[in-house]
Design a protein around this motif. Structure first.
Motif, PDB file in Angstrom:
ATOM      1  N   GLY A 264      51.658  60.840  64.418  1.00 53.15           N
ATOM      2  CA  GLY A 264      50.930  59.921  65.268  1.00 53.15           C
ATOM      3  C   GLY A 264      50.078  60.619  66.307  1.00 53.15           C
ATOM      4  O   GLY A 264      50.122  61.848  66.464  1.00 53.15           O
ATOM      5  N   SER A 265      49.304  59.821  67.025  1.00 48.23           N
ATOM      6  CA  SER A 265      48.516  60.382  68.129  1.00 48.23           C
ATOM      7  C   SER A 265      49.432  60.821  69.254  1.00 48.23           C
ATOM      8  O   SER A 265      49.020  61.567  70.138  1.00 48.23           O
ATOM      9  N   SER A 266      50.682  60.376  69.227  1.00 42.84           N
ATOM     10  CA  SER A 266      51.650  60.836  70.226  1.00 42.84           C
ATOM     11  C   SER A 266      51.768  62.351  70.163  1.00 42.84           C
ATOM     12  O   SER A 266      51.925  63.005  71.193  1.00 42.84           O
TER      13      SER A 266
ATOM     14  N   HIS B  15      48.300  56.394  78.061  1.00 46.13           N
ATOM     15  CA  HIS B  15      49.448  55.957  77.268  1.00 46.13           C
ATOM     16  C   HIS B  15      50.666  56.829  77.589  1.00 46.13           C
ATOM     17  O   HIS B  15      50.532  57.976  78.017  1.00 46.13           O
TER      18      HIS B  15
ATOM     19  N   SER C  18      52.486  58.520  75.740  1.00 45.47           N
ATOM     20  CA  SER C  18      52.536  59.803  75.024  1.00 45.47           C
ATOM     21  C   SER C  18      51.839  60.897  75.835  1.00 45.47           C
ATOM     22  O   SER C  18      52.218  62.071  75.757  1.00 45.47           O
TER      23      SER C  18
ATOM     24  N   THR D   2      41.158  57.721  78.297  1.00 45.22           N
ATOM     25  CA  THR D   2      41.552  56.842  77.193  1.00 45.22           C
ATOM     26  C   THR D   2      40.416  55.869  76.925  1.00 45.22           C
ATOM     27  O   THR D   2      40.035  55.096  77.808  1.00 45.22           O
TER      28      THR D   2
ATOM     29  N   PRO E 116      43.709  49.805  74.686  1.00 46.34           N
ATOM     30  CA  PRO E 116      44.238  48.855  73.692  1.00 46.34           C
ATOM     31  C   PRO E 116      43.585  47.477  73.798  1.00 46.34           C
ATOM     32  O   PRO E 116      43.682  46.676  72.871  1.00 46.34           O
TER      33      PRO E 116
ATOM     34  N   ASP F  29      41.381  60.328  74.415  1.00 48.44           N
ATOM     35  CA  ASP F  29      42.430  59.656  73.655  1.00 48.44           C
ATOM     36  C   ASP F  29      41.782  58.425  73.033  1.00 48.44           C
ATOM     37  O   ASP F  29      41.651  57.382  73.672  1.00 48.44           O
TER      38      ASP F  29
ATOM     39  N   ALA G 122      42.840  56.864  70.381  1.00 49.73           N
ATOM     40  CA  ALA G 122      43.831  56.370  69.413  1.00 49.73           C
ATOM     41  C   ALA G 122      43.364  55.063  68.775  1.00 49.73           C
ATOM     42  O   ALA G 122      43.631  54.813  67.600  1.00 49.73           O
ATOM     43  N   TRP G 123      42.644  54.243  69.563  1.00 42.13           N
ATOM     44  CA  TRP G 123      42.217  52.927  69.059  1.00 42.13           C
ATOM     45  C   TRP G 123      40.835  52.957  68.424  1.00 42.13           C
ATOM     46  O   TRP G 123      40.260  51.899  68.162  1.00 42.13           O
TER      47      TRP G 123
ATOM     48  N   SER H 231      44.304  57.553  66.031  1.00 44.58           N
ATOM     49  CA  SER H 231      45.349  57.047  65.125  1.00 44.58           C
ATOM     50  C   SER H 231      44.661  56.339  63.976  1.00 44.58           C
ATOM     51  O   SER H 231      44.060  55.277  64.181  1.00 44.58           O
TER      52      SER H 231
ATOM     53  N   HIS I 261      46.178  54.921  61.658  1.00 47.14           N
ATOM     54  CA  HIS I 261      46.973  53.751  61.273  1.00 47.14           C
ATOM     55  C   HIS I 261      46.694  52.545  62.167  1.00 47.14           C
ATOM     56  O   HIS I 261      47.106  51.446  61.845  1.00 47.14           O
ATOM     57  N   LYS I 262      45.997  52.751  63.298  1.00 49.69           N
ATOM     58  CA  LYS I 262      45.817  51.593  64.197  1.00 49.69           C
ATOM     59  C   LYS I 262      44.644  50.722  63.733  1.00 49.69           C
ATOM     60  O   LYS I 262      44.847  49.590  63.330  1.00 49.69           O
TER      61      LYS I 262
ATOM     62  N   TYR J 252      55.728  47.604  76.945  1.00 49.71           N
ATOM     63  CA  TYR J 252      55.255  48.006  75.617  1.00 49.71           C
ATOM     64  C   TYR J 252      55.163  46.831  74.661  1.00 49.71           C
ATOM     65  O   TYR J 252      56.121  46.088  74.557  1.00 49.71           O
TER      66      TYR J 252
ATOM     67  N   PRO K 247      51.175  47.378  75.943  1.00 51.77           N
ATOM     68  CA  PRO K 247      50.337  48.446  75.403  1.00 51.77           C
ATOM     69  C   PRO K 247      50.867  49.859  75.634  1.00 51.77           C
ATOM     70  O   PRO K 247      50.331  50.800  75.055  1.00 51.77           O
TER      71      PRO K 247
HETATM   72  C1  LIG Z   1      45.982  54.914  73.992  1.00 44.44           C
HETATM   73  C2  LIG Z   1      47.043  55.426  73.070  1.00 44.44           C
HETATM   74  N1  LIG Z   1      47.183  56.738  72.888  1.00 44.44           N
HETATM   75  C3  LIG Z   1      48.111  57.258  72.058  1.00 44.44           C
HETATM   76  C4  LIG Z   1      48.977  56.430  71.372  1.00 44.44           C
HETATM   77  C5  LIG Z   1      50.014  57.020  70.452  1.00 44.44           C
HETATM   78  O1  LIG Z   1      49.621  56.792  69.137  1.00 44.44           O
HETATM   79  P1  LIG Z   1      50.638  56.813  67.889  1.00 44.44           P
HETATM   80  O2  LIG Z   1      51.289  55.474  67.852  1.00 44.44           O
HETATM   81  O3  LIG Z   1      49.716  57.053  66.725  1.00 44.44           O
HETATM   82  O4  LIG Z   1      51.596  57.916  68.095  1.00 44.44           O
HETATM   83  C6  LIG Z   1      48.869  55.035  71.533  1.00 44.44           C
HETATM   84  C7  LIG Z   1      49.792  54.128  70.825  1.00 44.44           C
HETATM   85  O5  LIG Z   1      49.788  52.950  70.953  1.00 44.44           O
HETATM   86  C8  LIG Z   1      47.888  54.525  72.418  1.00 44.44           C
HETATM   87  O6  LIG Z   1      47.767  53.201  72.636  1.00 44.44           O
END
Ligand SMILES: Cc1ncc(COP(=O)(O)O)c(C=O)c1O
Length: 506
Positions: free
Chosen positions: A93-95, A119, A121, A171, A175, A199, A201-202, A227, A229-230, A444, A446
């Motif tokens: 994941g992006s985490s 986020h 992470s 970011t 979200p 970041d 991710a979205w 991400s 997958h998002k 959570y 977001p």
């Molecule tokens: C802004 C942001 N960064 C990073 C992440 C982490 O992404 P992942 O779920 O792919 O680990 C999220 C997850 O929701 C996120 O909203």
């Protein structure tokens, strides 16, 4: 086009198919041996294709020294498709990706400018690395109680106040779909020879349609994290990070990612990333154009429903708020129904089998992607219409005591790492004001911590979280998710610990 930039190819998927075609026999992990050893009841639910594709990345999909360059070729194609110089696939994941990016820019005790709407992470990355955050204030919409990415000028001011900061992290999109001015931010960073991490991710879909907000690589960012997958078609956990420019050494970034990653990456996830790139390179414009048209229709239809309001550019835009908006996360204000997003989300799932993405004290967000069409959105519209008539079932919705932006911001009195790993004590929430928090307290989704290690807790934030939990807010990372107690830094004034097992770090 160079022969290895043929976007009709998908190296991971092709290697997977070849592995199957040759009926190679793996005397290696995974132990399910192409489904043969898996429990029949599991095979029935998952299907054998999942197991048959689940092979070792090196030593099965590719040879033991990866001489077929399967992953490398797939990553190069992805980089080409999104205008990056280097792309790295990640199966955590992006985490993970965002931590790798942070660790390649700053180290323990070094400063990094970070938007406070980051986020969790990112906060985990601060805790693990010992990086010192210099928080940059998001732009607060005081009327709607929502944070948009910080203004570029605020990053500029933070750099002026902290010229020793190693770089900046923003970011965008959030979200909720609101975006920062990435081009201006990149310029501000580069004037100081500092890298910009986005970041994103979205934002997996952003590179593939001109009607979507600007994409970090096109805007000049140094690293961006996405991400797949998002907003894309990747499998859960499928993430990529991209690099360009000369400020960060690709080998160093790869090494930082290696510190965090698994030695057993899922090639199923790699295949999802590879397939998404091919799909977008070949059909992205058409698929996303259709999704954007659909989103415009759906937004207009929801707006007609009594008690619902779709947040649009008028609500989120303008110089004081977001710089741009991705219309695919359809953010719906349900306060006109005199209820909360939590109650609306629960009702939609229980009564209409419709899951929404995020819910907060006054909103739900229904995410649309290229995977939707009128068949799915008709169900959504129907469910939302029913929601507007279910007013009785949505009441009484407990009120969340939402603080003002000033009250929401807590002072960072200590390094996140030190407060997290130091001695702690769990105190009743009513006694926690004035104490330094030793855990993340994150609604959570977001996933933006309302409080994070090293911040001094204040009454309004505690009341927000407590009343939120009563109303249906989810705070899964708290040691006590009900928030009867809160984990804070232990001080000398606290009673000595009876149980030495709870003193792992002092
Ligand atoms: C802004 C942001 N960064 C990073 C992440 C982490 O992404 P992942 O779920 O792919 O680990 C999220 C997850 O929701 C996120 O909203």
């Amino acid at each position: 086009m160079p022969p290895d930039m043929d976007h009709t190819r998908a190296p991971v998927l092709e290697a997977m198919a070849e592995h199957r075609r040759l009926s190679r026999l793996d005397f290696t992990p995974p132990g399910h041996k192409q489904a043969r050893g898996a429990d029949p009841a599991v095979r029935e639910v998952l299907g054998d294709a999942v197991f048959q594709g689940d092979v070792l990345a090196s030593g099965a999909l590719d040879d033991r020294r990866t001489r077929g360059h399967v992953l490398e070729r797939a990553e190069r194609l992805m980089a080409d498709a999104v205008h990056a110089e280097h792309t790295f696939f990640s199966t955590c994941g992006s985490s993970l990706s965002v931590k790798a990016a942070m660790l390649s820019v700053a180290g323990p005790h070094e400063k990094l400018l970070v938007g406070r709407d980051a986020h969790k992470s990112v906060v985990s990355g601060l805790i693990l690395s010992g990086i010192r955050p210099v928080w940059v204030e998001p732009r607060w919409d005081t009327e709607r109680h929502l944070a948009h990415p910080p203004a570029a000028a605020d990053y500029e001011r933070s750099f002026d106040a902290h010229p020793d900061a190693k770089g900046a992290l923003v970011t965008s999109p959030t979200p909720y779909g609101s975006c920062a001015s990435l081009g201006t931010l990149a310029e501000i960073c580069h004037r100081r020879s500092s890298p910009l991490i986005v970041d994103e991710a979205w934002g997996a879909h952003l590179p593939f349609h001109s009607r979507l907000p600007s994409w970090a690589m096109d805007a000049g960012a140094d690293i961006c994290v996405t991400s797949i997958h998002k907003m894309g078609s990747g499998l859960e956990q499928g993430s990529v990070f991209h690099l360009q420019g000369g400020l960060i050494d690709p080998a160093l970034l790869a090494s930082r990612a290696d510190l965090l990653g698994t030695t057993s990456p899922s090639v199923l996830i790699y295949a999802g990333l590879d397939g998404w790139r091919r799909q977008m390179a070949l059909h992205g414009s058409e698929l996303l154009g259709r999704a954007l048209d659909l989103a415009a229709d759906v937004r207009a239809e929801i707006e007609k429903l009594d008690g619902l309001h779709v947040n649009d550019r008028t609500d989120f835009g303008g110089p004081a708020l977001a710089d741009d908006l991705d219309p695919l996360p359809v953010v719906i204000d349900v306060s006109g129904l005199d209820t909360t997003g939590y109650a609306a989300a629960d009702w939609l799932r229980a009564r209409r089998s419709v899951d929404v993405h995020l819910s907060d004290h006054r909103r739900i967000s229904t995410q649309l992607t290229h995977g939707d069409d009128h068949d799915t959105t008709d169900v959504l519209l129907d469910a939302l219409q029913a929601l507007t008539r279910a007013v009785g079932a949505l009441h009484p919705a407990p009120r969340v005591e939402v603080p003002s932006p000033d009250e929401l911001r807590l002072e960072q009195v200590d390094l996140p790492r030190d407060s997290y790993f130091g001695p702690f004590i769990d105190v009743p929430w009513t006694d926690a004001a004035g104490r330094t928090v030793a855990e993340m307290l994150t609604p959570y989704p977001p996933g933006i911590p309302a409080a994070l290690p090293g911040e001094r807790l204040e009454e309004p934030v505690l009341r927000y979280l407590r009343s939120g939990v009563t109303a249906g807010m989810n705070v899964p990372d708290a040691a006590d998710p009900r928030l009867d107690t809160v984990r804070v830094v232990r001080t000398e004034a606290d009673a000595p610990l009876a149980d030495p097992a709870r003193r792992p770090h002092d």
